[in-house]
Design a protein around this motif. Structure first.
Motif, PDB file in Angstrom:
ATOM      1  N   LEU A  66       0.847  -1.187   0.000  1.00  0.00           N
ATOM      2  CA  LEU A  66       0.000   0.000   0.000  1.00  0.00           C
ATOM      3  C   LEU A  66       0.881   1.235   0.000  1.00  0.00           C
ATOM      4  CD1 LEU A  66      -2.552  -1.220   2.689  1.00  0.00           C
ATOM      5  CD2 LEU A  66      -2.877  -1.204   0.217  1.00  0.00           C
ATOM      6  N   GLY A  67       0.317   2.361  -0.443  1.00  0.00           N
ATOM      7  CA  GLY A  67       1.076   3.602  -0.455  1.00  0.00           C
ATOM      8  C   GLY A  67       0.690   4.479  -1.626  1.00  0.00           C
ATOM      9  N   VAL A  68       1.656   5.302  -2.048  1.00  0.00           N
ATOM     10  CA  VAL A  68       1.493   6.232  -3.164  1.00  0.00           C
ATOM     11  C   VAL A  68       2.376   5.733  -4.299  1.00  0.00           C
ATOM     12  CG1 VAL A  68       1.675   8.641  -3.903  1.00  0.00           C
ATOM     13  CG2 VAL A  68       1.139   8.118  -1.512  1.00  0.00           C
ATOM     14  N   PHE A  69       1.812   5.658  -5.503  1.00  0.00           N
ATOM     15  CA  PHE A  69       2.510   5.045  -6.623  1.00  0.00           C
ATOM     16  C   PHE A  69       2.566   5.976  -7.827  1.00  0.00           C
ATOM     17  CE2 PHE A  69       0.670   1.846  -3.934  1.00  0.00           C
ATOM     18  CZ  PHE A  69       1.768   1.052  -3.668  1.00  0.00           C
ATOM     19  N   ALA A  70       3.758   6.125  -8.391  1.00  0.00           N
ATOM     20  CA  ALA A  70       3.965   6.937  -9.591  1.00  0.00           C
ATOM     21  C   ALA A  70       3.258   6.269 -10.758  1.00  0.00           C
ATOM     22  CB  ALA A  70       5.459   7.068  -9.878  1.00  0.00           C
ATOM     23  N   ALA A  71       2.594   7.084 -11.598  1.00  0.00           N
ATOM     24  CA  ALA A  71       1.834   6.555 -12.727  1.00  0.00           C
ATOM     25  C   ALA A  71       2.417   7.053 -14.041  1.00  0.00           C
ATOM     26  CB  ALA A  71       0.368   6.982 -12.616  1.00  0.00           C
ATOM     27  N   TYR A  72       2.563   6.134 -14.975  1.00  0.00           N
ATOM     28  CA  TYR A  72       3.128   6.429 -16.299  1.00  0.00           C
ATOM     29  C   TYR A  72       2.210   5.865 -17.377  1.00  0.00           C
ATOM     30  CZ  TYR A  72       7.469   7.427 -13.867  1.00  0.00           C
ATOM     31  OH  TYR A  72       8.405   7.973 -13.043  1.00  0.00           O
ATOM     32  N   GLU A  73       2.221   6.505 -18.533  1.00  0.00           N
ATOM     33  CA  GLU A  73       1.531   5.941 -19.687  1.00  0.00           C
ATOM     34  C   GLU A  73       2.332   4.735 -20.169  1.00  0.00           C
ATOM     35  OE1 GLU A  73      -0.553   9.829 -21.718  1.00  0.00           O
ATOM     36  OE2 GLU A  73       1.481   9.327 -22.319  1.00  0.00           O
ATOM     37  N   ARG A  74       1.656   3.646 -20.442  1.00  0.00           N
ATOM     38  CA  ARG A  74       2.358   2.464 -20.975  1.00  0.00           C
ATOM     39  C   ARG A  74       2.942   2.765 -22.340  1.00  0.00           C
ATOM     40  NH1 ARG A  74      -0.588  -3.242 -20.192  1.00  0.00           N
ATOM     41  NH2 ARG A  74       1.256  -3.835 -21.360  1.00  0.00           N
ATOM     42  N   ASN A  75       2.206   3.502 -23.147  1.00  0.00           N
ATOM     43  CA  ASN A  75       2.649   3.845 -24.487  1.00  0.00           C
ATOM     44  C   ASN A  75       3.407   5.165 -24.435  1.00  0.00           C
ATOM     45  OD1 ASN A  75       2.996   3.837 -27.195  1.00  0.00           O
ATOM     46  ND2 ASN A  75       0.858   4.195 -27.736  1.00  0.00           N
ATOM     47  N   GLY A  76       4.715   5.141 -24.467  1.00  0.00           N
ATOM     48  CA  GLY A  76       5.522   6.347 -24.446  1.00  0.00           C
ATOM     49  C   GLY A  76       6.185   6.631 -23.117  1.00  0.00           C
ATOM     50  N   GLY A  77       5.632   6.119 -22.022  1.00  0.00           N
ATOM     51  CA  GLY A  77       6.281   6.230 -20.725  1.00  0.00           C
ATOM     52  C   GLY A  77       6.211   7.578 -20.048  1.00  0.00           C
ATOM     53  N   ALA A  78       5.307   8.472 -20.456  1.00  0.00           N
ATOM     54  CA  ALA A  78       5.214   9.791 -19.828  1.00  0.00           C
ATOM     55  C   ALA A  78       4.678   9.666 -18.401  1.00  0.00           C
ATOM     56  CB  ALA A  78       4.301  10.704 -20.644  1.00  0.00           C
ATOM     57  N   PHE A  79       5.303  10.397 -17.474  1.00  0.00           N
ATOM     58  CA  PHE A  79       4.818  10.487 -16.100  1.00  0.00           C
ATOM     59  C   PHE A  79       3.513  11.286 -16.113  1.00  0.00           C
ATOM     60  CE2 PHE A  79       4.642  13.047 -12.131  1.00  0.00           C
ATOM     61  CZ  PHE A  79       4.513  12.016 -11.211  1.00  0.00           C
ATOM     62  N   ILE A  80       2.455  10.713 -15.532  1.00  0.00           N
ATOM     63  CA  ILE A  80       1.173  11.431 -15.532  1.00  0.00           C
ATOM     64  C   ILE A  80       0.715  11.848 -14.143  1.00  0.00           C
ATOM     65  CG2 ILE A  80       0.398  10.359 -17.676  1.00  0.00           C
ATOM     66  CD1 ILE A  80      -1.597   8.749 -15.776  1.00  0.00           C
ATOM     67  N   GLY A  81       1.368  11.356 -13.083  1.00  0.00           N
ATOM     68  CA  GLY A  81       0.972  11.717 -11.730  1.00  0.00           C
ATOM     69  C   GLY A  81       1.097  10.540 -10.791  1.00  0.00           C
ATOM     70  N   TRP A  82       0.203  10.472  -9.828  1.00  0.00           N
ATOM     71  CA  TRP A  82       0.249   9.366  -8.875  1.00  0.00           C
ATOM     72  C   TRP A  82      -1.138   8.917  -8.446  1.00  0.00           C
ATOM     73  CZ3 TRP A  82      -2.249  10.876  -4.550  1.00  0.00           C
ATOM     74  CH2 TRP A  82      -2.070  12.168  -4.043  1.00  0.00           C
ATOM     75  N   PHE A  83      -1.169   7.686  -7.915  1.00  0.00           N
ATOM     76  CA  PHE A  83      -2.357   7.101  -7.311  1.00  0.00           C
ATOM     77  C   PHE A  83      -1.975   6.657  -5.909  1.00  0.00           C
ATOM     78  CE2 PHE A  83      -3.244   6.719 -11.757  1.00  0.00           C
ATOM     79  CZ  PHE A  83      -4.622   6.832 -11.867  1.00  0.00           C
ATOM     80  N   LEU A  84      -2.942   6.663  -5.018  1.00  0.00           N
ATOM     81  CA  LEU A  84      -2.658   6.141  -3.679  1.00  0.00           C
ATOM     82  C   LEU A  84      -3.734   5.179  -3.240  1.00  0.00           C
ATOM     83  CD1 LEU A  84      -4.441   7.381  -1.096  1.00  0.00           C
ATOM     84  CD2 LEU A  84      -3.070   9.374  -1.527  1.00  0.00           C
TER      85      LEU A  84
END
Length: 192
Positions: A66-84
């Motif tokens: 559990l925690g806060v997780f960095a989120a990336y687009e699978r296609n292209g790998g751009a950082f889009i934010g986080w989910f917790l």
């Protein structure tokens, strides 16, 4: 990349000590921070000395599950934010908060719903949580819409924390949505 969760379009991974600049950039956008601080950015030193260490400590506390997780687009790998997905610091361990913070470039693409839906599935099937909840400001229609699409139930109004009183719409308070594992099981696609 230490992958925590993959969806059709997203990859979530644990943050590392080298990720402060990602969080600083995200929290520097007034639109992203609108319902959190009235648009004021989080000070870079607060991210480096408070926020990121707290995120990293959460992985230790909850065994990386559990925690806060960095989120990336699978296609292209751009950082889009986080989910917790994490319990309250002194709350029961079978209940967790669901949340997200996404860059403007990721808004309106269904990422908040997609990532949150995958976290709910993980919460109830893999982690055995009893209940997941989410809170937002009453005026934050976009986040409320995501919670409704997740079949979460509006449970109650909640007060806005004192440090958010300057945020436009704070006088209307906040709302709390919840879903139990039993409700999720009944509502998920293919359930009878």
């Amino acid at each position: 990349m230490d992958t925590f969760l993959e969806t059709e379009r997203l990859v979530l991974r644990r943050f590392t000590a080298a990720d402060a600049d990602l969080l600083i950039e995200l929290d520097s956008d007034p639109a992203v921070m609108r319902f959190l601080s009235g648009g004021e950015p989080t000070a870079p030193e607060d991210v480096r000395k408070r926020d990121l260490p707290s995120i990293l400590a959460g992985y230790e506390k909850w065994g990386g599950r559990l925690g806060v997780f960095a989120a990336y687009e699978r296609n292209g790998g751009a950082f889009i934010g986080w989910f917790l997905l994490r319990p309250e610091s002194e709350g029961p361990l079978d209940e967790a908060e669901l949340g997200y913070r996404l860059r403007q470039a990721a808004w309106g693409k269904g990422y908040a719903t997609e990532g949150s839906r995958a976290l709910l599935a993980k919460a109830f099937t893999e982690f055995g949580l009893r209940m997941v909840w989410a809170e937002t400001m009453s005026v934050n229609r976009s986040s409320r819409h995501v919670m409704e699409k997740l079949d979460m139930t509006l449970r109650q109004s909640v007060p806005v924390p004192d440090d958010m009183r300057m945020v436009e719409g704070s006088e209307l308070g906040g709302v709390r949505y919840e879903i139990t594992g039993e409700q999720w099981e009944r509502r998920r696609p293919g359930a009878e």
